[in-house]
Design an enzyme around this catalytic site. Structure first.
Site, mmCIF file in Angstrom:
data_model
loop_
_atom_site.group_PDB
_atom_site.id
_atom_site.type_symbol
_atom_site.label_atom_id
_atom_site.label_comp_id
_atom_site.label_asym_id
_atom_site.label_seq_id
_atom_site.Cartn_x
_atom_site.Cartn_y
_atom_site.Cartn_z
ATOM 1 N N GLY A 164 18.402 12.966 93.698
ATOM 2 C CA GLY A 164 18.062 13.856 92.709
ATOM 3 C C GLY A 164 18.187 15.126 92.607
ATOM 4 O O GLY A 164 19.111 15.559 92.544
ATOM 5 N N CYS B 262 10.032 6.495 84.677
ATOM 6 C CA CYS B 262 9.532 8.049 84.365
ATOM 7 C C CYS B 262 8.090 7.895 83.959
ATOM 8 O O CYS B 262 7.576 7.177 83.051
ATOM 9 C CB CYS B 262 10.380 8.443 83.017
ATOM 10 S SG CYS B 262 9.968 10.188 82.580
ATOM 11 N N PRO C 127 19.707 10.371 86.733
ATOM 12 C CA PRO C 127 19.630 11.123 85.505
ATOM 13 C C PRO C 127 18.168 11.724 85.463
ATOM 14 O O PRO C 127 17.271 11.545 85.821
ATOM 15 C CB PRO C 127 19.378 9.807 84.532
ATOM 16 C CG PRO C 127 18.574 8.717 85.649
ATOM 17 C CD PRO C 127 19.606 8.906 86.755
#
Length: 342
Positions: free
Chosen positions: A233, A98, A15
């Protein structure tokens, strides 16, 4: 369904905020039928208090696809997980990795590595509210001055006791102060061996490795060492064809040939036409396609034509055709030059 998601998690695309939206996921799915795709992070507050259901919009063709939630309030996350499950997501992932200032100010993301008991409460509440979905966690190996070899096993033990059976570990610390989000993806040293050790220490967990994996060959090597899954990623975004088009054969043993780059573009045309017909802008979709020809002759011409043309007012499919023509012309010119030099 949960077993299907576990199988898909052998290779996944992370994500990524502003990147892995529904247009990006549709595009990626054309290159791999098997890889697990993730939404951008959606905050629990946006769903529960803001009613932002558009953030969960997805095409059935994107499956298998998981949603990532950000939050730290168990009851609110439980509501958000239920909403996501009702919208058809078979996996709901909690962001514990994050490091951005925006995330820290809301007391979620990587800062939650310091509060494993709260994370356990969150995932337990989410699982109780959405039993049809698998609740997973994406975390770091630690934050700031924590000693990863000490805190990571304790963290995994706590969330496993709360019912988590699948975890994605970004093999870097996060520094909550002093490094930007971008620097947090590059500066702290990688410790892939520590993550592999966690798989040995917690054999009941499905452990995916994230961080610093650039190629499909590297992903295969980590799987061969014993990892259950690998999450890509930025490589999956900037060089999507290189890492996704061969993935179904390399990771799952599929024999069907992948679409060529040109076939991927052709398959995007009806999707783009529908988007334009609904009042959308060409750039919203094609910005995710700029890396399709990465490393190939004519890649620069493709990127330039598409990035410059797609932002023009009223831009339509003709800009996609123009970018294809520019790529082909540049590739042919390069081939002619090489032949002349030979």
């Amino acid at each position: 369904m949960k077993e299907n998601m576990k199988l898909a998690a052998r290779l996944s695309v992370a994500p990524m905020m502003d990147w892995t939206d529904r247009h990006c996921r549709y595009f990626h799915r054309l290159m791999s039928r098997r890889a697990l795709l993730y939404t951008e992070m959606v905050t629990s507050a946006a769903l529960v208090r803001g009613g932002a259901m558009h953030l969960l919009a997805h095409d059935p063709a994107e499956a298998p696809v998981a949603v990532q939630l950000g939050g730290s309030e168990p009851a609110e996350l439980a509501q958000a997980a239920r909403i996501a499950a009702d919208e058809g997501f078979a996996e709901v992932n909690l962001n514990v990795g994050c490091p951005s200032d925006r995330v820290q100010s809301g007391c979620f993301g990587a800062v939650l590595m310091q509060r494993p008991e709260l994370v356990a409460d969150c995932v337990a509440a989410m699982a109780a509210a959405a039993p049809q979905a698998e609740i997973t966690v994406k975390c770091r190996i630690g934050v700031d001055d924590q000693i990863p070899q000490e805190v990571l096993p304790q963290f995994l033990e706590r969330i496993a006791a709360a019912g988590v059976r699948r975890v994605i570990i970004h093999a870097r610390k996060a520094w909550l102060q002093g490094l930007s989000p971008r620097e947090n993806r590059e500066v702290p040293p990688l410790d892939h061996d520590l993550v592999l050790g966690m798989k040995a220490a917690f054999p009941q967990l499905h452990v995916s490795l994230n961080g610093g994996i650039e190629t499909l060959e590297q992903a295969q090597a980590h799987l061969a060492r014993g990892m259950d899954g690998v999450m890509l990623g930025r490589a999956g975004y900037h060089r999507p064809y290189d890492v996704l088009a061969g993935a179904d054969a390399a990771i799952w043993g599929d024999t069907a040939a992948p679409l060529s780059r040109e076939e991927v573009v052709a398959a995007m045309r009806p999707y783009i036409a529908r988007h334009l017909g609904q009042g959308g802008r060409l750039h919203s979709v094609t910005r995710h396609m700029l890396g399709l020809y990465a490393g190939q002759p004519g890649a620069r011409a493709w990127r330039r034509a598409l990035s410059e043309g797609a932002v023009q007012p009223g831009a339509g499919l003709e800009m996609l055709d123009a970018a294809l023509a520019a790529q082909a012309e540049a590739a042919a010119g390069g081939a002619t030059l090489m032949a002349a030099r030979a």
